[in-house]
Design a protein around this motif. Structure first.
Motif, PDB file in Angstrom:
ATOM      1  N   TYR A 186       0.913  -1.031  -0.057  1.00 14.15           N
ATOM      2  CA  TYR A 186      -0.018   0.065   0.096  1.00 14.15           C
ATOM      3  C   TYR A 186       0.629   1.474  -0.052  1.00 14.15           C
ATOM      4  N   ILE A 187       2.099   1.204   0.668  1.00 19.30           N
ATOM      5  CA  ILE A 187       3.058   2.175   0.466  1.00 19.30           C
ATOM      6  C   ILE A 187       3.338   2.631  -0.953  1.00 19.30           C
ATOM      7  N   VAL A 188       3.686   1.553  -1.762  1.00 18.24           N
ATOM      8  CA  VAL A 188       3.921   1.608  -3.290  1.00 18.24           C
ATOM      9  C   VAL A 188       2.712   2.149  -4.115  1.00 18.24           C
ATOM     10  N   GLY A 189       1.676   1.711  -3.478  1.00 14.32           N
ATOM     11  CA  GLY A 189       0.373   2.233  -4.087  1.00 14.32           C
ATOM     12  C   GLY A 189       0.309   3.790  -3.884  1.00 14.32           C
ATOM     13  N   ILE A 190       0.245   4.146  -2.606  1.00 13.98           N
ATOM     14  CA  ILE A 190       0.338   5.682  -2.282  1.00 13.98           C
ATOM     15  C   ILE A 190       1.198   6.445  -2.797  1.00 13.98           C
ATOM     16  N   LEU A 191       2.404   6.132  -3.161  1.00 10.70           N
ATOM     17  CA  LEU A 191       3.530   6.766  -4.024  1.00 10.70           C
ATOM     18  C   LEU A 191       2.983   6.936  -5.303  1.00 10.70           C
ATOM     19  N   LEU A 192       2.614   5.842  -6.096  1.00 11.61           N
ATOM     20  CA  LEU A 192       1.963   5.715  -7.273  1.00 11.61           C
ATOM     21  C   LEU A 192       1.062   6.874  -7.531  1.00 11.61           C
ATOM     22  N   ILE A 193      -0.094   6.637  -6.821  1.00 13.07           N
ATOM     23  CA  ILE A 193      -1.176   7.715  -6.719  1.00 13.07           C
ATOM     24  C   ILE A 193      -0.689   9.017  -6.758  1.00 13.07           C
ATOM     25  N   SER A 194       0.032   9.314  -5.659  1.00  9.08           N
ATOM     26  CA  SER A 194       0.505  10.748  -5.292  1.00  9.08           C
ATOM     27  C   SER A 194       1.376  11.333  -6.610  1.00  9.08           C
ATOM     28  N   VAL A 195       1.925  10.494  -7.374  1.00 14.24           N
ATOM     29  CA  VAL A 195       2.907  10.776  -8.444  1.00 14.24           C
ATOM     30  C   VAL A 195       2.073  10.981  -9.563  1.00 14.24           C
ATOM     31  N   VAL A 196       1.447   9.770  -9.955  1.00 17.97           N
ATOM     32  CA  VAL A 196       1.152   9.582 -11.415  1.00 17.97           C
ATOM     33  C   VAL A 196      -0.388  10.226 -11.461  1.00 17.97           C
ATOM     34  N   ALA A 197      -1.190   9.942 -10.476  1.00 16.14           N
ATOM     35  CA  ALA A 197      -2.703  10.106 -10.442  1.00 16.14           C
ATOM     36  C   ALA A 197      -2.788  11.520 -10.158  1.00 16.14           C
ATOM     37  N   VAL A 198      -2.364  12.052  -8.822  1.00 11.27           N
ATOM     38  CA  VAL A 198      -2.396  13.443  -8.352  1.00 11.27           C
ATOM     39  C   VAL A 198      -1.465  14.358  -8.946  1.00 11.27           C
ATOM     40  N   GLY A 199      -0.383  13.966  -9.160  1.00 15.14           N
ATOM     41  CA  GLY A 199       0.780  15.038  -9.613  1.00 15.14           C
ATOM     42  C   GLY A 199       0.664  15.280 -11.079  1.00 15.14           C
ATOM     43  N   LEU A 200       0.591  14.143 -11.943  1.00 13.08           N
ATOM     44  CA  LEU A 200       0.644  14.264 -13.213  1.00 13.08           C
ATOM     45  C   LEU A 200      -0.637  14.116 -13.702  1.00 13.08           C
ATOM     46  N   ARG A 201      -1.718  13.710 -13.178  1.00 13.40           N
ATOM     47  CA  ARG A 201      -3.293  13.573 -13.394  1.00 13.40           C
ATOM     48  C   ARG A 201      -3.364  12.667 -14.815  1.00 13.40           C
ATOM     49  N   ALA A 202      -2.384  11.636 -14.711  1.00 15.43           N
ATOM     50  CA  ALA A 202      -2.169  10.974 -16.079  1.00 15.43           C
ATOM     51  C   ALA A 202      -3.315   9.721 -15.652  1.00 15.43           C
ATOM     52  N   LEU A 203      -3.556   9.059 -14.769  1.00 10.72           N
ATOM     53  CA  LEU A 203      -4.481   8.185 -14.614  1.00 10.72           C
ATOM     54  C   LEU A 203      -5.451   8.235 -13.459  1.00 10.72           C
ATOM     55  N   PRO A 204      -6.641   7.579 -13.466  1.00  8.52           N
ATOM     56  CA  PRO A 204      -7.539   7.815 -12.255  1.00  8.52           C
ATOM     57  C   PRO A 204      -7.035   7.191 -10.706  1.00  8.52           C
ATOM     58  N   THR A 205      -7.440   7.804  -9.877  1.00  3.89           N
ATOM     59  CA  THR A 205      -6.808   7.375  -8.442  1.00  3.89           C
ATOM     60  C   THR A 205      -7.396   6.134  -8.028  1.00  3.89           C
ATOM     61  N   GLY A 206      -8.641   5.706  -8.612  1.00  4.29           N
ATOM     62  CA  GLY A 206      -9.273   4.282  -8.312  1.00  4.29           C
ATOM     63  C   GLY A 206     -10.597   4.096  -8.932  1.00  4.29           C
ATOM     64  N   GLY A 207     -11.037   2.965  -8.563  1.00  3.52           N
ATOM     65  CA  GLY A 207     -12.442   2.623  -9.156  1.00  3.52           C
ATOM     66  C   GLY A 207     -12.115   1.779 -10.341  1.00  3.52           C
ATOM     67  N   ASP A 208     -13.099   1.471 -11.035  1.00  4.51           N
ATOM     68  CA  ASP A 208     -13.121   0.713 -12.257  1.00  4.51           C
ATOM     69  C   ASP A 208     -13.519   1.184 -13.362  1.00  4.51           C
ATOM     70  N   SER A 209     -13.135   2.247 -13.809  1.00  7.96           N
ATOM     71  CA  SER A 209     -13.711   3.217 -15.015  1.00  7.96           C
ATOM     72  C   SER A 209     -13.441   2.987 -16.277  1.00  7.96           C
ATOM     73  N   GLY A 210     -12.476   2.139 -16.621  1.00 10.39           N
ATOM     74  CA  GLY A 210     -11.947   1.777 -18.048  1.00 10.39           C
ATOM     75  C   GLY A 210     -10.471   1.373 -17.924  1.00 10.39           C
TER      76      GLY A 210
END
Lengths: 304, 274
Positions: free
Chosen positions: A143-167
């Motif tokens: 979950y630490i790795v996941g938090i890091l990925l969310i912070s950088v990729v989803a929140v920082g770069l806005r490249a991917l969704p933070t969660g759910g199954d939307s596509g």
């Protein structure tokens, strides 16, 4: 044949132990299931109504009788009913299982891909980076790795969704989080084995006769290292299925793990039971299957 | 000849100081977790809504959380809980595993076969899933955490202690001690124990890391310790809804946990090398 029988008996024993443990969960949970069901149904439990429901559910029978009855229902595919909405648990699990399998499958691809990349060219830049990352990842909960990925990729770069199954994009981060954890284990094992295999005299002879480094690795060394890689791969796959619960919670991924966690929060014991039984049995069978593959690939195993 | 433990040396091009670096890092983490709550003027558990979500400032070095509690003090206090929980559980599993392994190794016969079968079953069962089930059915608390993580946690220590004991059992000095009339308990304490302490300690250190990850994972899933006491996993879990607004809430405990994990890995790998 003796090996097959022994392994089958062992698997059966482990499955039986698992089923007993899972069955005992209900009796370990504080409170009486009949009372629980009535209260959740909005009915004030009285001594009479509890006694009637207990008889109806067979809770007045001795524990071994209840176990045998429960097991025969499980074997026929009936995992009981949820305390919360009385719906059959089997259907609920089956509805959620594809999402978990999709996540575990994608994670397995990530893990396998990264491990092969790190092992084929251990001295290359890609290999070094993958190994360095996986060694750190191995010491850190997913979950630490996941938090890091969310912070950088989803929140920082806005490249991917933070969660759910939307596509399809929503699968990337959860699969990467889970896959990195698997890659960590796999790379550690595969690299050590590969280094050993590469040092074997016949591989060095092949190299001395002018074989390219790539062929020395892929044709000769990988084949020698393969049995251990199969074992490791099985263990990693089992880890992925079990570890999915953490990743599913972090990414709100609609799989069986999330179902289990919400059931745990509501103390919905039958759903928790079903989750443990399905995931547990899947893991045990998977590891048995891996052993069979191993025995097919490496005759020495059969004589152990 | 080699094993998976060689990773760090291969990776870092041979760094004999890695183990020492791990010990320094771990000592620093323990000192941070132990001293901060004592030295800090803030209470890690007392909420103050007026101070909610303050950014880092001289008064609150890492800022405050959603309930106005100092993040630095809270990370340290949660760390102490994480470290103590993992240490206590590992101590129990190590003691159980060592006892089972040495007794089976010395006695042979039926105890030995029982240990082998128990280990086969325990290794084949999915640990995290069973821990999850137990933690989910029993009321949250330290006792539940022990009940969830101890039953399958003894296996590695048990097997290593067993293998090491069996190797010793046939050696001359053990046979001599036996011939002199030493009781089994004396034999275990004075003759076997000192010789298997090394490998058992290495496994125990690795088990500590795995227990730390498993225990904080349960807390992360919201089924570990009851509030207000929490560990690093609980802190991260509480911070997830605020990941966009205040990522530092998740990053502080995550970083502390990551550093601890890497430090322990460094120590384990260095021990395996020696």
């Amino acid at each position: 044949m003796a090996f097959l029988l022994r392994r089958a008996a062992e698997t059966l024993l482990v499955l039986l132990v698992l089923s007993v443990l899972v069955f005992l969960l209900t009796s370990m949970a504080p409170g009486d299931p009949a009372e629980e069901i009535l209260r959740r149904g909005g009915i004030q439990p009285t001594a009479g109504s509890v006694a009637v429901l207990r008889a109806e559910l067979g809770l007045d029978q001795p524990l071994p009788v209840r176990y045998v009855r429960w097991l025969s229902e499980v074997v026929r595919g009936d995992l009981g009913h949820s305390y919360v909405d009385r719906s059959p648990v089997t259907g609920e699990i089956l509805a959620r299982l594809p999402a978990t399998l999709r996540l575990a499958g994608a994670a397995a691809l990530v893990a396998g891909g990264l491990a092969v990349l790190a092992s084929l060219r251990p001295r290359g830049l890609g290999g070094r980076v993958v190994t360095a990352v996986t060694v750190v990842v191995a010491s850190v909960p997913p979950y630490i790795v996941g938090i890091l990925l969310i912070s950088v990729v989803a929140v920082g770069l806005r490249a991917l969704p933070t969660g759910g199954d939307s596509g399809p994009g929503a699968l990337v981060l959860p699969a990467l989080t889970l896959g990195l954890a698997g890659a960590a284990t796999l790379t550690r094992l595969l690299r050590a084995d590969l280094a050993q295999a590469l040092a074997l005299p016949f591989v060095r002879l092949a190299a001395a006769k002018g074989l390219s480094a790539r062929r020395a690795v892929t044709v000769h060394a990988l084949r020698v290292a393969a049995p251990n890689a199969i074992t490791a791969g099985g263990a990693v796959l089992a880890d992925l299925v079990a570890g999915a619960v953490v990743v599913e919670t972090l990414f709100s991924w609609p799989g069986v793990g999330q179902l289990a966690i919400s059931a745990i929060r509501q103390r919905d014991v039958p759903v928790v039971q079903a989750y443990v039984l399905v995931i547990g049995a899947a893991t045990v069978l998977l590891l048995a299957l891996v052993d069979l593959c191993l025995a097919a690939a490496d005759p020495r195993v059969r004589r152990r | 000849m080699t094993g998976p433990g060689l990773t760090w040396r291969r990776l870092m091009g041979g760094s004999p100081g890695a183990g020492r670096a791990g010990i320094v890092l771990l000592t620093a983490i323990v000192a941070f977790c132990g001293l901060t709550p004592v030295l800090s003027p803030h209470d890690p558990y007392l909420p103050d809504p007026a101070l909610a979500l303050l950014p880092p400032a001289p008064r609150h070095w890492l800022g405050t959380d959603q309930l106005g509690r100092d993040l630095l003090t809270r990370t340290a206090a949660a760390g102490m809980v994480s470290l103590l929980t993992a240490f206590a559980i590992t101590a129990i599993t190590t003691a159980l595993g060592t006892l089972a392994g040495t007794v089976a190794g010395l006695a042979g016969g039926l105890p030995e076969r029982l240990l082998r079968h128990a280990a086969t079953v325990a290794l084949a069962l999915p640990g995290l899933t069973l821990a999850l089930a137990l933690a989910g059915v029993l009321p949250p608390g330290p006792g539940t955490m022990v009940a969830a993580l101890v039953p399958l946690g003894w296996v590695n220590c048990g097997l290593v202690a067993h293998t090491a004991t069996r190797r010793l059992a046939g050696s001359d000095f053990v046979l001599a001690t036996r011939a002199l009339g030493a009781s089994p308990s004396y034999l275990l304490r004075r003759t076997i124990a000192p010789h298997i302490a090394g490998p058992v300690l290495t496994v125990a250190t690795a088990d500590f890391a795995r227990t730390l990850i498993a225990a904080t994972s349960l807390s992360f899933l919201g089924i570990g310790l009851p509030p207000p006491v929490t560990d690093w996993g609980g802190l991260v879990s509480d911070a997830v809804p605020l990941l966009i607004a205040a990522p530092r809430l998740a990053i502080a405990p995550a970083l502390a946990l990551a550093v601890t994990g890497v430090a322990v890995t460094l120590i384990v790998d260095a021990r395996r090398l020696s």
